[in-house]
Write an enzyme that holds these catalytic residues in place. Sequence first.
Site, PDB file in Angstrom:
ATOM      1  N   GLN A   1      44.769  40.602  28.477  1.00 37.14           N
ATOM      2  CA  GLN A   1      43.926  41.397  29.372  1.00 37.14           C
ATOM      3  C   GLN A   1      43.583  42.713  28.686  1.00 37.14           C
ATOM      4  O   GLN A   1      44.474  43.472  28.301  1.00 37.14           O
ATOM      5  CB  GLN A   1      44.599  41.695  30.708  1.00 37.14           C
TER       6      GLN A   1
ATOM      7  N   TYR B   1      40.262  51.164  37.097  1.00 33.90           N
ATOM      8  CA  TYR B   1      40.178  51.521  35.678  1.00 33.90           C
ATOM      9  C   TYR B   1      38.713  51.593  35.251  1.00 33.90           C
ATOM     10  O   TYR B   1      37.818  51.592  36.104  1.00 33.90           O
ATOM     11  CB  TYR B   1      41.036  50.564  34.861  1.00 33.90           C
TER      12      TYR B   1
ATOM     13  N   ARG C   1      38.475  40.295  35.567  1.00 28.06           N
ATOM     14  CA  ARG C   1      39.182  40.478  36.832  1.00 28.06           C
ATOM     15  C   ARG C   1      38.484  41.554  37.648  1.00 28.06           C
ATOM     16  O   ARG C   1      38.113  42.618  37.114  1.00 28.06           O
ATOM     17  CB  ARG C   1      40.641  40.875  36.590  1.00 28.06           C
TER      18      ARG C   1
ATOM     19  N   GLY D   1      51.638  37.010  40.675  1.00 25.43           N
ATOM     20  CA  GLY D   1      52.102  38.177  39.958  1.00 25.43           C
ATOM     21  C   GLY D   1      53.600  38.346  40.035  1.00 25.43           C
ATOM     22  O   GLY D   1      54.349  37.779  39.254  1.00 25.43           O
ATOM     23  N   ARG D   2      54.056  39.131  41.031  1.00 25.69           N
ATOM     24  CA  ARG D   2      55.469  39.519  41.091  1.00 25.69           C
ATOM     25  C   ARG D   2      56.418  38.324  41.119  1.00 25.69           C
ATOM     26  O   ARG D   2      57.543  38.420  40.619  1.00 25.69           O
ATOM     27  CB  ARG D   2      55.697  40.396  42.323  1.00 25.69           C
TER      28      ARG D   2
END
Length: 357
Positions: free
Chosen positions: A98, A177, A224, A312-313
Amino acid sequence: MTTLFTGYRLGDLAMPNRVVMAPMTRVRAAEGGLATPSMARYYAQRASAGLIVTEGVQPSLIGQSNPGTPGLHTDEQVASWRPVTDAVHTNGGRIFAQIMHGGRVSHPDTTGMRPIGPSAVPAVGEVFTPIGPQPAPTPRALDTAEVPEHVQSYAEAARRALDAGFDGVELHGANGYLISQFLSSNANLRTDRYGGSPANRIRFAVEAAAATADAIGADRTGIRLSPNGPFWGVEESDVPDLYGALLQELSRIGLAYVHLEATTDEETLLGMRRTWPNALVMNPVLPMGPKQTGRTEADHWLGLGADLISFGRAFIANPDLVERLRTGLPIAPADESTYFQGGDNGYLTYAAYQHAA
């Protein structure tokens, strides 16, 4: 019937299942933004995922957001990533890098430079620095003539990613971002061709995607997105029009996939699914929200037309997550205090499920 465990072809990649390991910042890189042997073990342990997307990797020094994150802008960084990609491939996996340019979400104490952004508007909140959290500084607004340099930084990092053995790249266009800042209506106050209307606010994202696709191939490039996401104080007006226009332009480029976060209502997300003709990776829950993605959420979105589901987590404490999902085994909880502390504790200390004797 399509399930999480049905194979899928993404470009040239034959994926054995539809489980994607989502990108997660873990700040375990060595000085100089180098990948480490521990990172090779971490990703290799999770190679049963259909696809791994790494933590955000900065494409330039000024693009670095957090201390302790890896880069792809020097020869030394490329060399440090090769053992990581080799380890994942040896374990039968597939891995994308990424590419994440932090833009205004950075600090001079981290990079030695004043952060840049589409406009001189600081992020909301405190940013991570080598001496701890500090208020986000006001970035320097990019001149129009400077923008192509930062567009090309994604493409250059993508070339280096392939040199490092990655199977492709994902552009980080989400979570406040740099790409997300250009999409924003309150972080981007520009009056040139990169600001104002949705057609102008998507321009940076489209140019970065096109440059990257030209550099390494559209079939190796994903992006993304977090439509209407609240991260770092970013706001977006005209969300359906903004993302409808963006997806139409990205479809002309032919990107391999779009990776959506559940940051807006389901109706809007379904509209984006209808607009987007290629592979859709869906992250069904709000990143860092109260819930983690489980089998129920994954099956729901597969039924709504998603092709791949990102977790994810759940991958942090469950290196064997695919097998746990397949067999209905318990999903172990992760120790949140170790997410960003560095070192191997809470990084390499989680094991596969231990069956009773």
